[in-house]
Design a protein around this motif. Structure first.
Motif, PDB file in Angstrom:
ATOM      1  N   PRO A  95      42.439 -40.994  22.087  1.00 16.71           N
ATOM      2  CA  PRO A  95      41.684 -40.552  23.276  1.00 16.71           C
ATOM      3  C   PRO A  95      42.232 -39.265  23.883  1.00 16.71           C
ATOM      4  O   PRO A  95      41.464 -38.430  24.364  1.00 16.71           O
ATOM      5  CB  PRO A  95      41.827 -41.734  24.241  1.00 16.71           C
ATOM      6  N   LEU A  96      43.533 -39.093  23.858  1.00 13.46           N
ATOM      7  CA  LEU A  96      44.114 -37.859  24.383  1.00 13.46           C
ATOM      8  C   LEU A  96      43.827 -36.682  23.460  1.00 13.46           C
ATOM      9  O   LEU A  96      43.583 -35.561  23.922  1.00 13.46           O
ATOM     10  CB  LEU A  96      45.626 -38.026  24.550  1.00 13.46           C
ATOM     11  N   LEU A  97      43.827 -36.920  22.161  1.00 11.19           N
ATOM     12  CA  LEU A  97      43.520 -35.835  21.227  1.00 11.19           C
ATOM     13  C   LEU A  97      42.064 -35.400  21.353  1.00 11.19           C
ATOM     14  O   LEU A  97      41.728 -34.236  21.101  1.00 11.19           O
ATOM     15  CB  LEU A  97      43.843 -36.269  19.795  1.00 11.19           C
ATOM     16  N   GLU A  98      41.204 -36.322  21.763  1.00 11.04           N
ATOM     17  CA  GLU A  98      39.820 -35.932  22.057  1.00 11.04           C
ATOM     18  C   GLU A  98      39.776 -34.999  23.261  1.00 11.04           C
ATOM     19  O   GLU A  98      38.992 -34.038  23.285  1.00 11.04           O
ATOM     20  CB  GLU A  98      38.968 -37.170  22.316  1.00 11.04           C
ATOM     21  N   LEU A  99      40.629 -35.266  24.260  1.00  6.03           N
ATOM     22  CA  LEU A  99      40.722 -34.348  25.401  1.00  6.03           C
ATOM     23  C   LEU A  99      41.251 -32.988  24.964  1.00  6.03           C
ATOM     24  O   LEU A  99      40.815 -31.947  25.478  1.00  6.03           O
ATOM     25  CB  LEU A  99      41.629 -34.937  26.480  1.00  6.03           C
ATOM     26  N   HIS A 129      59.265 -40.569  36.677  1.00  6.49           N
ATOM     27  CA  HIS A 129      59.012 -40.489  35.248  1.00  6.49           C
ATOM     28  C   HIS A 129      58.102 -41.640  34.835  1.00  6.49           C
ATOM     29  O   HIS A 129      58.330 -42.784  35.257  1.00  6.49           O
ATOM     30  CB  HIS A 129      60.303 -40.592  34.448  1.00  6.49           C
ATOM     31  N   VAL A 130      57.102 -41.334  34.023  1.00  3.40           N
ATOM     32  CA  VAL A 130      56.237 -42.365  33.453  1.00  3.40           C
ATOM     33  C   VAL A 130      56.341 -42.256  31.934  1.00  3.40           C
ATOM     34  O   VAL A 130      56.009 -41.220  31.358  1.00  3.40           O
ATOM     35  CB  VAL A 130      54.771 -42.206  33.897  1.00  3.40           C
ATOM     36  N   PHE A 131      56.826 -43.316  31.298  1.00  2.00           N
ATOM     37  CA  PHE A 131      56.944 -43.358  29.842  1.00  2.00           C
ATOM     38  C   PHE A 131      55.761 -44.151  29.296  1.00  2.00           C
ATOM     39  O   PHE A 131      55.465 -45.243  29.786  1.00  2.00           O
ATOM     40  CB  PHE A 131      58.250 -44.023  29.412  1.00  2.00           C
ATOM     41  N   VAL A 132      55.125 -43.603  28.272  1.00  2.00           N
ATOM     42  CA  VAL A 132      53.952 -44.228  27.675  1.00  2.00           C
ATOM     43  C   VAL A 132      54.273 -44.563  26.219  1.00  2.00           C
ATOM     44  O   VAL A 132      54.443 -43.660  25.396  1.00  2.00           O
ATOM     45  CB  VAL A 132      52.732 -43.296  27.737  1.00  2.00           C
ATOM     46  N   PRO A 133      54.382 -45.843  25.865  1.00  4.33           N
ATOM     47  CA  PRO A 133      54.692 -46.201  24.480  1.00  4.33           C
ATOM     48  C   PRO A 133      53.497 -45.930  23.567  1.00  4.33           C
ATOM     49  O   PRO A 133      52.361 -46.287  23.891  1.00  4.33           O
ATOM     50  CB  PRO A 133      54.999 -47.696  24.568  1.00  4.33           C
ATOM     51  N   ILE A 134      53.761 -45.289  22.440  1.00  2.75           N
ATOM     52  CA  ILE A 134      52.694 -44.950  21.494  1.00  2.75           C
ATOM     53  C   ILE A 134      53.124 -45.318  20.077  1.00  2.75           C
ATOM     54  O   ILE A 134      54.305 -45.519  19.789  1.00  2.75           O
ATOM     55  CB  ILE A 134      52.331 -43.450  21.554  1.00  2.75           C
ATOM     56  N   THR A 178      44.978 -45.948  32.256  1.00  3.77           N
ATOM     57  CA  THR A 178      44.183 -47.155  32.020  1.00  3.77           C
ATOM     58  C   THR A 178      42.847 -46.807  31.374  1.00  3.77           C
ATOM     59  O   THR A 178      42.401 -47.481  30.435  1.00  3.77           O
ATOM     60  CB  THR A 178      43.965 -47.902  33.346  1.00  3.77           C
ATOM     61  N   GLU A 179      42.193 -45.756  31.864  1.00  6.23           N
ATOM     62  CA  GLU A 179      40.932 -45.311  31.266  1.00  6.23           C
ATOM     63  C   GLU A 179      41.088 -44.968  29.787  1.00  6.23           C
ATOM     64  O   GLU A 179      40.169 -45.178  28.986  1.00  6.23           O
ATOM     65  CB  GLU A 179      40.402 -44.087  32.011  1.00  6.23           C
ATOM     66  N   LEU A 180      42.254 -44.434  29.433  1.00  7.28           N
ATOM     67  CA  LEU A 180      42.502 -43.993  28.062  1.00  7.28           C
ATOM     68  C   LEU A 180      43.061 -45.110  27.181  1.00  7.28           C
ATOM     69  O   LEU A 180      43.354 -44.878  26.003  1.00  7.28           O
ATOM     70  CB  LEU A 180      43.490 -42.820  28.078  1.00  7.28           C
ATOM     71  N   GLY A 181      43.210 -46.298  27.733  1.00  5.24           N
ATOM     72  CA  GLY A 181      43.732 -47.417  26.962  1.00  5.24           C
ATOM     73  C   GLY A 181      45.229 -47.355  26.739  1.00  5.24           C
ATOM     74  O   GLY A 181      45.747 -47.948  25.790  1.00  5.24           O
ATOM     75  N   LEU A 182      45.943 -46.676  27.625  1.00  2.00           N
ATOM     76  CA  LEU A 182      47.382 -46.510  27.513  1.00  2.00           C
ATOM     77  C   LEU A 182      48.083 -47.212  28.674  1.00  2.00           C
ATOM     78  O   LEU A 182      47.500 -47.395  29.746  1.00  2.00           O
ATOM     79  CB  LEU A 182      47.753 -45.023  27.507  1.00  2.00           C
ATOM     80  N   THR A 183      49.331 -47.596  28.455  1.00  4.38           N
ATOM     81  CA  THR A 183      50.109 -48.284  29.479  1.00  4.38           C
ATOM     82  C   THR A 183      51.298 -47.430  29.882  1.00  4.38           C
ATOM     83  O   THR A 183      52.060 -46.973  29.030  1.00  4.38           O
ATOM     84  CB  THR A 183      50.624 -49.639  28.963  1.00  4.38           C
ATOM     85  N   GLY A 184      51.443 -47.190  31.169  1.00  5.27           N
ATOM     86  CA  GLY A 184      52.549 -46.397  31.671  1.00  5.27           C
ATOM     87  C   GLY A 184      53.632 -47.276  32.274  1.00  5.27           C
ATOM     88  O   GLY A 184      53.333 -48.231  33.003  1.00  5.27           O
ATOM     89  N   PHE A 185      54.879 -46.956  31.964  1.00  9.14           N
ATOM     90  CA  PHE A 185      56.033 -47.636  32.542  1.00  9.14           C
ATOM     91  C   PHE A 185      56.763 -46.631  33.416  1.00  9.14           C
ATOM     92  O   PHE A 185      57.136 -45.556  32.961  1.00  9.14           O
ATOM     93  CB  PHE A 185      56.936 -48.189  31.442  1.00  9.14           C
ATOM     94  N   VAL A 186      56.961 -46.991  34.680  1.00 14.61           N
ATOM     95  CA  VAL A 186      57.401 -46.027  35.684  1.00 14.61           C
ATOM     96  C   VAL A 186      58.848 -46.274  36.098  1.00 14.61           C
ATOM     97  O   VAL A 186      59.320 -47.410  36.131  1.00 14.61           O
ATOM     98  CB  VAL A 186      56.446 -46.079  36.905  1.00 14.61           C
ATOM     99  N   LYS A 187      59.550 -45.164  36.384  1.00 15.53           N
ATOM    100  CA  LYS A 187      60.894 -45.262  36.924  1.00 15.53           C
ATOM    101  C   LYS A 187      61.144 -44.102  37.869  1.00 15.53           C
ATOM    102  O   LYS A 187      60.500 -43.051  37.771  1.00 15.53           O
ATOM    103  CB  LYS A 187      61.955 -45.269  35.816  1.00 15.53           C
ATOM    104  N   THR A 188      62.056 -44.305  38.792  1.00 15.73           N
ATOM    105  CA  THR A 188      62.500 -43.197  39.630  1.00 15.73           C
ATOM    106  C   THR A 188      63.320 -42.259  38.748  1.00 15.73           C
ATOM    107  O   THR A 188      63.963 -42.694  37.784  1.00 15.73           O
ATOM    108  CB  THR A 188      63.355 -43.682  40.794  1.00 15.73           C
ATOM    109  N   HIS A 200      53.487 -52.523  23.920  1.00 11.14           N
ATOM    110  CA  HIS A 200      52.283 -51.863  24.424  1.00 11.14           C
ATOM    111  C   HIS A 200      52.005 -50.535  23.728  1.00 11.14           C
ATOM    112  O   HIS A 200      51.276 -49.698  24.276  1.00 11.14           O
ATOM    113  CB  HIS A 200      52.412 -51.644  25.929  1.00 11.14           C
ATOM    114  N   ARG A 201      52.532 -50.336  22.530  1.00 15.59           N
ATOM    115  CA  ARG A 201      52.277 -49.088  21.811  1.00 15.59           C
ATOM    116  C   ARG A 201      50.795 -48.977  21.471  1.00 15.59           C
ATOM    117  O   ARG A 201      50.165 -49.944  21.059  1.00 15.59           O
ATOM    118  CB  ARG A 201      53.112 -49.020  20.533  1.00 15.59           C
ATOM    119  N   ALA A 202      50.266 -47.782  21.642  1.00 18.00           N
ATOM    120  CA  ALA A 202      48.846 -47.535  21.375  1.00 18.00           C
ATOM    121  C   ALA A 202      48.691 -46.177  20.705  1.00 18.00           C
ATOM    122  O   ALA A 202      49.615 -45.357  20.688  1.00 18.00           O
ATOM    123  CB  ALA A 202      48.043 -47.583  22.682  1.00 18.00           C
ATOM    124  N   GLY A 203      47.516 -45.935  20.156  1.00 16.98           N
ATOM    125  CA  GLY A 203      47.236 -44.646  19.558  1.00 16.98           C
ATOM    126  C   GLY A 203      46.902 -43.605  20.622  1.00 16.98           C
ATOM    127  O   GLY A 203      46.499 -43.943  21.739  1.00 16.98           O
TER     128      GLY A 203
END
Length: 354
Positions: free
Chosen positions: A303-307, A185-190, A168-178, A297-300
């Protein structure tokens, strides 16, 4: 030798698919009470026709994990699509880390899933790319892997208390599954604008930040001997040619367990053992698919590349690739820590004495 049951023909959205030997036992623990081949194929037919499974696999390179003699039999992990197949079963070109190329299964209609299930497929593994561009992932995949001494509750706490807030801090959305086992597993659409190397480095940076926030709970160590009783963030699941089980895929488990998407609220008290071939269709009938809008919910990943850049400035570069991969640019030596004691290794991971 057990006799074969007569073949049947299934209608899958107006496409005829053959079901051979339907009464063969695939899950011995369940036996004739839900463990037959017809139960597996029937599950996949129901879920594929309902929509959520096709949304998870459609147009993605898909590897199939086959158990023609049931889950207690030999495994066939198939990356290349079968040469002999129905006209409706399509392929997509992929490039392996070695530079070799091949053609993988590309599901496009529910009949593809049912055909593969009749072929002995228990697990569907997908790439994080969409045909025809299989060089630029549209998902980051965060694999929360429990170490010995940890359990699902530990994984759940890391997902809810650490992973979700950071995304959330990074502006990303995680979709969770067992995972269908003990993990999550958390999938993050980009946006599919970066290659596999950038995506993998982005997940490494995210994993390192999670580790900084709770070193007692999270580890990024590739080497099992260093992990302790912590949750490992398997960043290498984002390397080229690595795939993860699809949402709603059955796993190789005695009870026919399913890797099942849940909402973050549901994750708080969910029991992964409750998601099986027998229960998941009813679950979807009671409430919508939590991943229905994942592509909205795809995002750039800037922010992670800055990390990534910050970590590099602090001397934290790349991490080891799996042993089957060629040596990658900037990769540190693939040397198990305990083996460094007896030998001397140069910067390329070659032993020069010892």
């Amino acid at each position: 030798m057990a006799s074969r049951s007569p073949a049947e023909e299934l209608d899958v959205d107006d496409i005829a698919v053959r079901l051979s030997n339907p009464d063969k036992i695939y899950f011995p623990e369940l036996g004739e009470n839900g463990g037959r081949k017809r139960d597996l194929v029937g599950y996949y037919r129901t879920i594929a026709l309902a929509g959520p499974l096709m949304a998870a696999v459609r147009d993605r390179p898909t590897f199939i994990e086959r158990y023609p003699d049931g889950v207690d039999g030999d495994q066939i992990y198939q990356k290349h699509i079968a040469r002999t197949r129905p006209d409706h079963v399509l392929s997509t070109p992929i490039t392996f880390p070695s530079g070799r190329t091949g053609d993988a299964l590309r599901p496009t209609v529910p009949a593809d899933i049912v055909w593969a299930a009749n072929y002995g497929t228990v697990i569907f593994h997908t790439w994080p790319t969409l045909h025809p561009d299989n060089d630029h992932p549209d998902q980051l995949r965060i694999d929360l892997d429990p170490s010995p001494g940890t359990d699902f509750d530990d994984v759940r706490r890391v997902a809810i208390d650490l992973v979700r807030p950071l995304l959330t801090e990074l502006g990303l959305t995680g979709f969770v599954k067992t995972s269908g086992s003990r993990g999550i597993h958390v999938f993050v659409p980009i946006e599919p604008r970066w290659d596999f190397i950038a995506g993998r480095r982005a997940v490494i940076a995210l994993a390192r930040e999670l580790e900084r926030r709770d070193r007692d709970a999270v580890t990024t160590s590739w080497w099992k001997e260093e992990r302790g009783q912590r949750i490992f963030i398997d960043f290498n699941q984002n390397a080229r040619d690595r795939s993860m089980c699809a949402a709603y895929s059955v796993r190789r488990s005695p009870d026919g367990r399913v890797s099942t998407p849940v909402t973050w609220d549901e994750l708080a008290d969910v029991d992964p053992a409750g998601f099986t071939m027998a229960t998941v269709p009813d679950l979807l009938a009671r409430r919508p698919d939590p991943w229905a809008d994942i592509n909205d919910h795809r995002a750039g990943i800037e922010p992670l590349l800055e990390l990534v850049s910050r970590d590099e400035e602090n001397g934290l570069g790349d991490m080891p690739y799996p042993p089957s991969y060629p040596k990658m640019p900037g990769e540190p030596p693939r040397v198990q820590p305990s083996k460094k004691v007896a030998s001397h290794w140069d910067e390329h991971g070659n032993r020069v004495d010892g």
